[in-house]
Design a protein around this motif. Structure first.
Motif, PDB file in Angstrom:
ATOM      1  N   ILE A 255       0.699  -1.335   0.046  1.00  0.00           N
ATOM      2  CA  ILE A 255       0.050   0.092   0.013  1.00  0.00           C
ATOM      3  C   ILE A 255       0.815   1.092   0.071  1.00  0.00           C
ATOM      4  CG2 ILE A 255      -1.572   1.384   1.569  1.00  0.00           C
ATOM      5  CD1 ILE A 255      -2.966  -1.131   2.054  1.00  0.00           C
ATOM      6  N   GLU A 256       1.831   1.218   0.906  1.00  0.00           N
ATOM      7  CA  GLU A 256       2.839   2.437   0.957  1.00  0.00           C
ATOM      8  C   GLU A 256       3.634   2.642  -0.532  1.00  0.00           C
ATOM      9  OE1 GLU A 256       4.035   5.739   2.098  1.00  0.00           O
ATOM     10  OE2 GLU A 256       2.538   4.474   3.083  1.00  0.00           O
ATOM     11  N   GLU A 257       3.943   1.384  -1.181  1.00  0.00           N
ATOM     12  CA  GLU A 257       4.569   1.707  -2.391  1.00  0.00           C
ATOM     13  C   GLU A 257       3.628   2.214  -3.434  1.00  0.00           C
ATOM     14  OE1 GLU A 257       6.636  -1.895  -3.737  1.00  0.00           O
ATOM     15  OE2 GLU A 257       6.606  -1.215  -5.594  1.00  0.00           O
ATOM     16  N   GLU A 258       2.357   1.776  -3.432  1.00  0.00           N
ATOM     17  CA  GLU A 258       1.075   2.291  -4.415  1.00  0.00           C
ATOM     18  C   GLU A 258       0.828   3.555  -4.021  1.00  0.00           C
ATOM     19  OE1 GLU A 258       0.650   1.080  -7.142  1.00  0.00           O
ATOM     20  OE2 GLU A 258      -1.757   1.615  -7.617  1.00  0.00           O
ATOM     21  N   ARG A 259       1.063   3.994  -2.741  1.00  0.00           N
ATOM     22  CA  ARG A 259       0.585   5.330  -2.517  1.00  0.00           C
ATOM     23  C   ARG A 259       1.583   6.344  -3.130  1.00  0.00           C
ATOM     24  NH1 ARG A 259      -0.891   8.373   2.737  1.00  0.00           N
ATOM     25  NH2 ARG A 259      -0.222   6.840   3.783  1.00  0.00           N
ATOM     26  N   ARG A 260       2.914   5.894  -3.005  1.00  0.00           N
ATOM     27  CA  ARG A 260       3.838   6.613  -3.179  1.00  0.00           C
ATOM     28  C   ARG A 260       3.724   6.987  -4.942  1.00  0.00           C
ATOM     29  NH1 ARG A 260       8.273   3.957  -1.399  1.00  0.00           N
ATOM     30  NH2 ARG A 260       7.709   3.661   0.922  1.00  0.00           N
ATOM     31  N   ARG A 261       3.684   5.882  -5.370  1.00  0.00           N
ATOM     32  CA  ARG A 261       3.556   5.910  -6.969  1.00  0.00           C
ATOM     33  C   ARG A 261       2.466   6.993  -7.464  1.00  0.00           C
ATOM     34  NH1 ARG A 261       1.107   3.744 -11.369  1.00  0.00           N
ATOM     35  NH2 ARG A 261      -0.353   2.808  -9.984  1.00  0.00           N
ATOM     36  N   LEU A 262       1.237   6.603  -6.660  1.00  0.00           N
ATOM     37  CA  LEU A 262      -0.012   7.451  -7.296  1.00  0.00           C
ATOM     38  C   LEU A 262       0.298   9.013  -6.923  1.00  0.00           C
ATOM     39  CD1 LEU A 262      -2.917   4.966  -6.124  1.00  0.00           C
ATOM     40  CD2 LEU A 262      -2.321   5.601  -8.357  1.00  0.00           C
ATOM     41  N   GLU A 263       0.975   9.089  -5.862  1.00  0.00           N
ATOM     42  CA  GLU A 263       1.051  10.566  -5.571  1.00  0.00           C
ATOM     43  C   GLU A 263       1.885  11.200  -6.107  1.00  0.00           C
ATOM     44  OE1 GLU A 263      -0.226  10.451  -0.680  1.00  0.00           O
ATOM     45  OE2 GLU A 263       1.738  10.508  -1.141  1.00  0.00           O
ATOM     46  N   SER A 264       3.037  10.520  -7.016  1.00  0.00           N
ATOM     47  CA  SER A 264       4.083  11.220  -7.808  1.00  0.00           C
ATOM     48  C   SER A 264       3.332  11.409  -9.024  1.00  0.00           C
ATOM     49  CB  SER A 264       5.116  10.112  -7.959  1.00  0.00           C
ATOM     50  OG  SER A 264       4.955   8.970  -8.785  1.00  0.00           O
ATOM     51  N   GLU A 265       2.223  10.746  -9.340  1.00  0.00           N
ATOM     52  CA  GLU A 265       1.496  11.199 -10.517  1.00  0.00           C
ATOM     53  C   GLU A 265       0.589  12.304 -10.206  1.00  0.00           C
ATOM     54  OE1 GLU A 265      -0.433   7.568 -12.005  1.00  0.00           O
ATOM     55  OE2 GLU A 265       1.368   6.779 -12.626  1.00  0.00           O
ATOM     56  N   GLY A 266       0.643  12.974  -9.032  1.00  0.00           N
ATOM     57  CA  GLY A 266      -0.192  14.060  -8.763  1.00  0.00           C
ATOM     58  C   GLY A 266      -1.601  13.647  -8.310  1.00  0.00           C
ATOM     59  N   ARG A 267      -1.683  12.455  -7.904  1.00  0.00           N
ATOM     60  CA  ARG A 267      -3.096  11.742  -7.380  1.00  0.00           C
ATOM     61  C   ARG A 267      -3.313  12.062  -5.980  1.00  0.00           C
ATOM     62  NH1 ARG A 267      -5.823   8.924 -11.589  1.00  0.00           N
ATOM     63  NH2 ARG A 267      -7.122   7.882 -10.123  1.00  0.00           N
ATOM     64  N   LYS A 268      -4.377  12.166  -5.402  1.00  0.00           N
ATOM     65  CA  LYS A 268      -4.779  12.435  -4.061  1.00  0.00           C
ATOM     66  C   LYS A 268      -5.197  10.976  -3.648  1.00  0.00           C
ATOM     67  CE  LYS A 268      -7.110  15.175  -0.700  1.00  0.00           C
ATOM     68  NZ  LYS A 268      -6.328  15.702   0.293  1.00  0.00           N
ATOM     69  N   VAL A 269      -4.662  10.522  -2.522  1.00  0.00           N
ATOM     70  CA  VAL A 269      -4.534   9.019  -2.142  1.00  0.00           C
ATOM     71  C   VAL A 269      -5.334   8.948  -0.890  1.00  0.00           C
ATOM     72  CG1 VAL A 269      -3.626   6.776  -1.813  1.00  0.00           C
ATOM     73  CG2 VAL A 269      -2.797   8.454  -3.536  1.00  0.00           C
ATOM     74  N   ALA A 270      -6.363   8.227  -0.445  1.00  0.00           N
ATOM     75  CA  ALA A 270      -6.746   7.846   1.029  1.00  0.00           C
ATOM     76  C   ALA A 270      -6.351   6.426   1.189  1.00  0.00           C
ATOM     77  CB  ALA A 270      -8.211   8.195   1.060  1.00  0.00           C
ATOM     78  N   VAL A 271      -5.895   6.243   2.600  1.00  0.00           N
ATOM     79  CA  VAL A 271      -5.410   4.847   2.870  1.00  0.00           C
ATOM     80  C   VAL A 271      -6.259   4.581   4.308  1.00  0.00           C
ATOM     81  CG1 VAL A 271      -3.328   3.574   3.805  1.00  0.00           C
ATOM     82  CG2 VAL A 271      -3.089   5.176   1.984  1.00  0.00           C
ATOM     83  N   MET A 272      -6.634   3.144   4.351  1.00  0.00           N
ATOM     84  CA  MET A 272      -7.109   2.702   5.597  1.00  0.00           C
ATOM     85  C   MET A 272      -6.568   1.282   5.760  1.00  0.00           C
ATOM     86  SD  MET A 272     -11.037   2.737   6.572  1.00  0.00           S
ATOM     87  CE  MET A 272     -11.739   2.578   8.301  1.00  0.00           C
ATOM     88  N   ILE A 273      -5.603   1.205   6.939  1.00  0.00           N
ATOM     89  CA  ILE A 273      -5.365  -0.016   7.023  1.00  0.00           C
ATOM     90  C   ILE A 273      -5.827  -0.687   8.401  1.00  0.00           C
ATOM     91  CG2 ILE A 273      -2.891  -1.430   7.948  1.00  0.00           C
ATOM     92  CD1 ILE A 273      -1.476   0.490   5.906  1.00  0.00           C
ATOM     93  N   PHE A 274      -6.524  -1.838   8.302  1.00  0.00           N
ATOM     94  CA  PHE A 274      -7.149  -2.430   9.610  1.00  0.00           C
ATOM     95  C   PHE A 274      -6.314  -3.145  10.274  1.00  0.00           C
ATOM     96  CE2 PHE A 274     -10.607  -1.897   6.404  1.00  0.00           C
ATOM     97  CZ  PHE A 274     -11.197  -0.977   6.843  1.00  0.00           C
ATOM     98  N   GLU A 296     -12.812  14.962   0.747  1.00  0.00           N
ATOM     99  CA  GLU A 296     -11.563  15.365   0.569  1.00  0.00           C
ATOM    100  C   GLU A 296     -10.959  15.458  -0.769  1.00  0.00           C
ATOM    101  OE1 GLU A 296      -9.460  13.207   3.722  1.00  0.00           O
ATOM    102  OE2 GLU A 296     -10.451  14.506   5.065  1.00  0.00           O
ATOM    103  N   GLY A 297     -11.663  14.757  -1.791  1.00  0.00           N
ATOM    104  CA  GLY A 297     -11.503  14.688  -3.245  1.00  0.00           C
ATOM    105  C   GLY A 297     -10.350  13.870  -3.641  1.00  0.00           C
ATOM    106  N   ALA A 298     -10.346  12.466  -2.608  1.00  0.00           N
ATOM    107  CA  ALA A 298      -9.330  11.577  -3.174  1.00  0.00           C
ATOM    108  C   ALA A 298      -9.776  10.892  -4.501  1.00  0.00           C
ATOM    109  CB  ALA A 298      -9.512  10.524  -1.939  1.00  0.00           C
ATOM    110  N   ASP A 299      -8.717  10.797  -5.344  1.00  0.00           N
ATOM    111  CA  ASP A 299      -8.620   9.998  -6.452  1.00  0.00           C
ATOM    112  C   ASP A 299      -8.661   8.595  -6.569  1.00  0.00           C
ATOM    113  OD1 ASP A 299      -8.438  12.555  -8.147  1.00  0.00           O
ATOM    114  OD2 ASP A 299      -6.494  12.804  -7.273  1.00  0.00           O
ATOM    115  N   ASP A 300      -7.745   8.197  -5.300  1.00  0.00           N
ATOM    116  CA  ASP A 300      -7.690   6.701  -5.132  1.00  0.00           C
ATOM    117  C   ASP A 300      -7.810   6.379  -3.559  1.00  0.00           C
ATOM    118  OD1 ASP A 300      -6.419   5.758  -7.662  1.00  0.00           O
ATOM    119  OD2 ASP A 300      -5.676   7.772  -7.135  1.00  0.00           O
TER     120      ASP A 300
END
Ligand code: TXA
Ligand code: MG
Length: 330
Positions: A255-274, A296-300
């Motif tokens: 999830i952390e890796e995917e978050r970084r990848r998406l954010e580097s493309e300028g996307r807004k990311v919301a994460v929830m880990i249970f 909050e306008g999350a894209d992912d």
């Protein structure tokens, strides 16, 4: 229409009950999610609920009662299994599907010959139903297809100006909708999983409780759910949502890796880990999290999977629908 905002006290609950008696629509808290109530025996009031939510008319309503004696107004059924389930789980987040009496209008049951009945444990809900003096048909108080409302702000965001009143109370305890169990057959069958699980019911009944087979498959496999509402696109946030399944450590890293990848493309990311063992708090928080991500306008949205047993199975049922079955196995 102006939506009246009412408080959670006896005086305002009496006003809300009056609105219901006159055929109006009132949103109210329950222990699971907020409901949008109407007099279940008044066909035009129930028709107005479908219109306010934009809900397909073949999707039946759950009828809420305040005392178990009121069940006999809606159905002639009363089996040993029903007695045991009522004794163990009412008042509470369990809806029983039973054969309906003719007094229950077609519009309430979507034309089915059965009706779903629930006795909620939330005291405001019970006081409202009791004061109105009628059974109250209530789907979740959201626009059709949106996540169910677990806070009064969610109801107002979706339905302000479309309903007569809303009773503003706290956050809902459970956070996912009631377990729907069909008790018309030899063995009860769960049509929608909830916080009360098949295992909980088996313990009380001493016999097997079935699961609607469509709950165990991806809808693309084509099995038709027995609860009409389960076939619709549901709980869907606006963002792209992906569920990550695997060991906790691998999931966190992915999830952390995917978050970084998406954010580097300028996307807004919301994460929830249970957390492990956090199924109940996942149920409590899931819908509010999805709505917040949208606001909050999350894209992912990236979330960790829960083990699909007990309450985890029920929360995953909602998450898989929200994500359109978009799962990444690590
Ligand atoms: O926790 C809850 O159950 C909430 C609160 C407000 O009580 N209500 C709720 O209602 O979730 P709704 O309408 O959003 O979902 C009702 C579900 C739908 O999937 C519907 O198709 C199913 O129950 N259902 C209702 N009556 C049925 C029946 N006679 N046969 C089969 N499924 C039924
Ligand atoms: Mg609903």
């Amino acid at each position: 229409m102006k939506t009246l905002v009412l408080r959670d006290n006896s005086e305002d609950i009496a006003k809300a009950a009056d609105i219901l008696k006159k055929g109006g629509l009132v949103a109210f808290p329950t222990e699971t999610v907020y409901g949008l109530g109407a007099d279940a025996l008044n066909p035009s009031a129930v028709a107005a609920v479908y219109a306010a939510k934009g809900r397909p008319s073949d999707n039946p309503m759950i009828v809420h009662i305040a005392d178990s004696e009121a069940l006999s107004d809606l159905t002639a059924d009363m089996t040993e299994d029903m007695k045991k389930l009522i004794g163990a789980f009412w008042p509470g987040p369990m809806t029983m599907i039973v054969r309906r009496k003719p007094a229950v209008p077609d519009v309430t049951t979507g034309g089915l010959d059965t009706v779903g009945v629930r006795l909620p444990s939330n005291e405001t809900a019970r006081q409202l139903i009791r004061t109105a003096g009628c059974p109250v048909a209530a789907p979740s108080a959201n626009l059709s297809g949106r996540p169910s409302p677990t806070e009064p702000g969610h109801v107002i965001a979706d339905l302000d100006g479309r309903i007569d009143a809303v009773i503003v109370s706290g956050r809902c305890d459970v956070g996912i909708e009631s377990t729907v169990v069909d008790v018309t057959g030899e063995n009860p069958e769960i049509l929608r999983p909830g916080i009360i699980t098949a295992e909980d019911m088996e313990q009380v009944l001493g016999k097997a409780v079935k699961l609607d087979p469509s709950l165990l498959t991806n809808p693309k496999a084509g099995l038709r759910p027995k609860a009409p509402g389960m076939k619709y696109k549901h709980y869907a946030p606006k963002a792209e949502m992906e569920i990550f399944e695997g060991t906790p450590k691998a999931v966190r890293e992915a999830i952390e890796e995917e978050r970084r990848r998406l954010e580097s493309e300028g996307r807004k990311v919301a994460v929830m880990i249970f957390e492990e063992g956090g199924e109940k708090s996942a149920a409590h928080d899931l819908f509010a999290f999805l709505r917040r991500a949208d606001e909050e306008g999350a894209d992912d949205i990236l979330v960790s999977a829960l083990p699909e047993k007990g309450v985890g199975f029920s929360v995953m049922n909602r998450m898989l629908k929200s994500a359109g079955y978009n799962v990444r196995r690590i």
